[in-house]
Design a protein around this motif. Structure first.
Motif, PDB file in Angstrom:
ATOM      1  N   PRO A   7       0.836  -1.215   0.000  1.00 47.74           N
ATOM      2  CA  PRO A   7       0.000   0.000   0.000  1.00 47.74           C
ATOM      3  C   PRO A   7       0.871   1.266   0.000  1.00 47.74           C
ATOM      4  CG  PRO A   7       0.036  -0.993   2.202  1.00 47.74           C
ATOM      5  CD  PRO A   7       0.788  -1.927   1.306  1.00 47.74           C
ATOM      6  N   THR A   8       0.338   2.338  -0.563  1.00 45.23           N
ATOM      7  CA  THR A   8       1.039   3.631  -0.578  1.00 45.23           C
ATOM      8  C   THR A   8       0.784   4.323   0.756  1.00 45.23           C
ATOM      9  OG1 THR A   8       0.595   3.768  -2.934  1.00 45.23           O
ATOM     10  CG2 THR A   8       1.273   5.803  -1.865  1.00 45.23           C
ATOM     11  N   ARG A   9       1.858   4.877   1.364  1.00 44.97           N
ATOM     12  CA  ARG A   9       1.706   5.582   2.633  1.00 44.97           C
ATOM     13  C   ARG A   9       2.437   6.922   2.544  1.00 44.97           C
ATOM     14  NH1 ARG A   9       3.340   0.781   4.808  1.00 44.97           N
ATOM     15  NH2 ARG A   9       5.258   1.679   5.652  1.00 44.97           N
ATOM     16  N   VAL A  10       1.828   7.955   3.143  1.00 44.09           N
ATOM     17  CA  VAL A  10       2.523   9.260   3.226  1.00 44.09           C
ATOM     18  C   VAL A  10       3.504   9.189   4.362  1.00 44.09           C
ATOM     19  CG1 VAL A  10       2.275  11.742   3.625  1.00 44.09           C
ATOM     20  CG2 VAL A  10       0.550  10.522   2.277  1.00 44.09           C
ATOM     21  N   MET A  11       4.788   9.331   4.078  1.00 32.16           N
ATOM     22  CA  MET A  11       5.833   9.243   5.107  1.00 32.16           C
ATOM     23  C   MET A  11       6.104  10.627   5.728  1.00 32.16           C
ATOM     24  SD  MET A  11       6.459   6.067   5.033  1.00 32.16           S
ATOM     25  CE  MET A  11       7.944   5.809   5.978  1.00 32.16           C
ATOM     26  N   GLN A  30       6.093  13.426   0.949  1.00 29.24           N
ATOM     27  CA  GLN A  30       6.918  12.287   0.526  1.00 29.24           C
ATOM     28  C   GLN A  30       6.207  10.994   0.928  1.00 29.24           C
ATOM     29  OE1 GLN A  30      10.805  13.050   2.131  1.00 29.24           O
ATOM     30  NE2 GLN A  30      10.899  15.053   1.125  1.00 29.24           N
ATOM     31  N   VAL A  31       6.263  10.003   0.059  1.00 26.29           N
ATOM     32  CA  VAL A  31       5.479   8.770   0.263  1.00 26.29           C
ATOM     33  C   VAL A  31       6.381   7.541   0.131  1.00 26.29           C
ATOM     34  CG1 VAL A  31       3.361   9.808  -0.591  1.00 26.29           C
ATOM     35  CG2 VAL A  31       4.852   8.603  -2.179  1.00 26.29           C
ATOM     36  N   SER A  32       5.899   6.408   0.684  1.00 26.82           N
ATOM     37  CA  SER A  32       6.502   5.106   0.332  1.00 26.82           C
ATOM     38  C   SER A  32       5.454   4.394  -0.525  1.00 26.82           C
ATOM     39  CB  SER A  32       6.826   4.316   1.594  1.00 26.82           C
ATOM     40  OG  SER A  32       5.650   3.847   2.189  1.00 26.82           O
ATOM     41  N   GLY A  63      11.811  18.178  -5.555  1.00 21.47           N
ATOM     42  CA  GLY A  63      11.932  16.847  -4.942  1.00 21.47           C
ATOM     43  C   GLY A  63      12.780  15.939  -5.784  1.00 21.47           C
ATOM     44  N   GLY A  64      12.452  15.818  -7.080  1.00 22.32           N
ATOM     45  CA  GLY A  64      13.323  15.038  -7.962  1.00 22.32           C
ATOM     46  C   GLY A  64      12.916  13.582  -8.053  1.00 22.32           C
ATOM     47  N   GLN A  65      13.138  12.761  -6.973  1.00 22.35           N
ATOM     48  CA  GLN A  65      12.849  11.326  -7.086  1.00 22.35           C
ATOM     49  C   GLN A  65      11.338  11.076  -7.089  1.00 22.35           C
ATOM     50  OE1 GLN A  65      14.042  12.846  -4.494  1.00 22.35           O
ATOM     51  NE2 GLN A  65      13.886  11.703  -2.566  1.00 22.35           N
ATOM     52  N   ASP A  66      10.927   9.883  -7.549  1.00 24.18           N
ATOM     53  CA  ASP A  66       9.492   9.661  -7.788  1.00 24.18           C
ATOM     54  C   ASP A  66       8.672   9.563  -6.507  1.00 24.18           C
ATOM     55  OD1 ASP A  66      10.287   7.243  -6.811  1.00 24.18           O
ATOM     56  OD2 ASP A  66       9.324   6.027  -8.374  1.00 24.18           O
TER      57      ASP A  66
END
Length: 537
Positions: A7-11, A30-32, A63-66
């Motif tokens: 699952p996607t989570r907001v970190m 930022q998310v995982s 941010g740059g990375q996905d």
């Protein structure tokens, strides 16, 4: 078959912040997430999607990375306060995180500035506070504008310092009978805000005039006149309508004043005329002011002289002599002290050609007790008449008897020609042809040789009555030379400038002319250098 994904989570989610106008911040998001899924970040502000193309001045995705979709807000303005939501979407899930942004800035403009009461020098103001923009208002400042001021000016108030909880003030130190409008500016710890809208315009009440005219003086004028002048009082200092001046004067050393009213606010002079007024006599003078409210005070007393009468006698013993073809000198004796009236400030010389009218005469004025003058720019070999008069502020006196003088013949018009030069050892010898004067020109009395070294700016002159001259050779410098005849009529026409080149020590001899063709001898002992003097023959 089934595919299991994480699952996607907001970190790191955006958090609510307090910022100051002009700062730049980053709201993190930022998310995982499962890397096999595509992810998309979007941001909304107060319910509207942010268009990064259109609002690129202030909003930028960083941010740059996905896994990061941070939002940078640059140079924050008050309008950027509100709710920001970061929305994250994959093909299988969707989530969001929100933050509130509070923007602190200088206060907004105060409102409803009103003039509650006005006197001749004060105005009672009140207003309502505007927005404090999340930083308490610490003080207010009052500004005023009149038809005479350059823009808005700060004014003195009671209380002197108006704190952020005070919404009334009395403006003091105003000028009576002037139209004012006021505005109020608020300040907080962040800065000074925008000014309020102006109040209505109101005129202060009238008061007695306080400012007296400056620079009271006078004098001059025509016979039997006393001329009194002053600087007008500016309209904003007249303190009321119906403004005018009171002029008072008396003969020096007497007691009672004569007074007259000058009923125009723009008047700057008064002339008292009376046949019995003695010429050039001292008077004590003062100028006062009045308006609808009454009379103000007078200026300090100053001494002004009545008009002179022009000199009554002519200068005597007038003599004239010709100095050149264009200049004449004239001299005279002053009128005898005991025989004339009227102070003499100087003399006027009139000079006219025999074939001209006297009223078109050239006039030259001297100042003080000078008793001679030079008249220039005259025509050569011409008969002139000259007369002298004394003058003062009242005018010119009678003319002396006219005297005659004939200017000298003009100087020779022909420049010296065929200029030759040669050098030997440390000398340069110049030769030229004699200049013959025409019948209507003055005889040649001699020649002036003007010379300077190439880099030296000042010119030296040698006078000779021969047609040759010897100059010492400058060290390692070019000579620049011109020659002209002189006569009783003045200096004649000058030759063209001639350059004599520097001659190094190895070649200590050389010669040249202003007419020969250029040639060179390649012998060590002699060098012949020729000059073309572009003679104006």
């Amino acid at each position: 078959s089934l595919l299991f994904v994480d699952p996607t989570r907001v970190m790191v989610s955006p958090f609510s912040m307090d910022v100051t106008v002009g700062e730049s911040i980053v709201l993190p998001c930022q998310v995982s997430h499962d890397h096999s899924l595509d992810i998309m970040f979007t941001w909304s502000f107060n319910g509207h999607l942010i268009d990064f193309e259109k609002d690129g001045d202030h909003f930028e995705r960083v941010g740059g990375q996905d896994s990061a979709g941070d939002l940078m807000i640059r140079s924050i303005q008050l309008k950027h306060a509100g709710k920001y939501v970061c929305m994250v979407q994959t093909s299988v899930d969707k989530l969001s995180a929100a933050a509130d942004l509070i923007v602190r800035g200088p206060p907004g403009p105060p409102e409803a500035v009103t003039i509650d009461e006005i006197t001749d020098t004060t105005a009672q103001l009140s207003w309502r506070p505007g927005a404090d923009n999340h930083s308490p208002i610490t003080m207010y400042v009052v500004q005023a504008r009149t038809p005479f001021s350059v823009g808005w000016q700060a004014v003195s108030t009671v209380p002197e310092i108006i704190d952020g909880r005070t919404f009334t003030a009395t403006v003091v130190g105003l000028n009576p009978w002037v139209e004012y409008e006021f505005r109020v500016v608020a300040a907080n710890l962040i800065g000074i805000g925008e000014p309020s809208r102006p109040s209505e315009k109101r005129r202060t009440e009238e008061a007695l005039p306080e400012v007296t005219p400056a620079n009271v003086s006078g004098g001059g004028g025509s016979k039997s006149e006393l001329v009194i002048t002053w600087e007008t009082v500016p309209e904003e200092l007249q303190n009321g309508g119906g403004f005018g001046y009171v002029v008072a004067f008396r003969p020096f050393g007497t007691v009672s004043w004569m007074q007259t009213v000058v009923a125009s606010p723009d008047a700057a002079r008064y002339v008292f005329r009376n046949e019995t007024l003695p010429p050039f006599s001292p008077y004590e003078v003062k100028v006062g002011v009045y308006n609808n409210k009454g009379e103000g005070s007078f200026s300090p007393v100053t001494v002004v002289y009545s008009a002179e009468e022009e000199p009554t006698r002519a200068p005597t013993t007038v003599l004239a002599r010709s100095l050149s073809a264009s200049d004449v000198e004239v001299s005279w004796a002053p009128p005898r002290e005991n025989q004339h009236k009227g102070r003499i400030q100087g003399y006027e010389v009139r000079c006219w050609r025999h074939d001209e009218k006297e009223e078109n005469a050239k006039r030259i004025r001297t100042v003080g007790n000078q008793t001679s003058a030079k008249v220039s720019n005259l025509r050569g070999n011409a008969l002139y008449h000259l007369a002298v008069r004394a003058y003062n502020t009242a005018g010119t006196g009678p003319a002396s008897a006219a005297v005659n003088v004939t200017t000298k013949k003009p100087p020779p018009s022909q420049p010296p020609g065929n200029i030759m030069w040669n050098s030997s050892d440390s000398k340069i010898i110049l030769n030229w042809d004699q200049v013959k004067a025409l019948d209507n020109e003055s005889e040649v009395r001699g020649y002036k040789v003007l010379y300077r070294w190439n880099r030296q700016s000042s010119t030296s002159v040698i006078e000779t009555n021969k047609t040759s001259v010897e100059l010492s050779l400058p060290f390692n410098e070019d000579y620049i030379i011109e020659i002209k005849p002189f006569s009783d009529g003045g200096d004649g026409s000058s030759s063209e400038q001639i350059r004599i080149p520097k001659i190094s020590n190895a070649y200590a001899r050389g010669s040249g002319s202003s007419t020969s063709n250029a040639c060179t001898l390649s012998a060590i002992s002699t060098i012949m250098i020729s000059l073309t003097a572009r003679s104006s023959l």
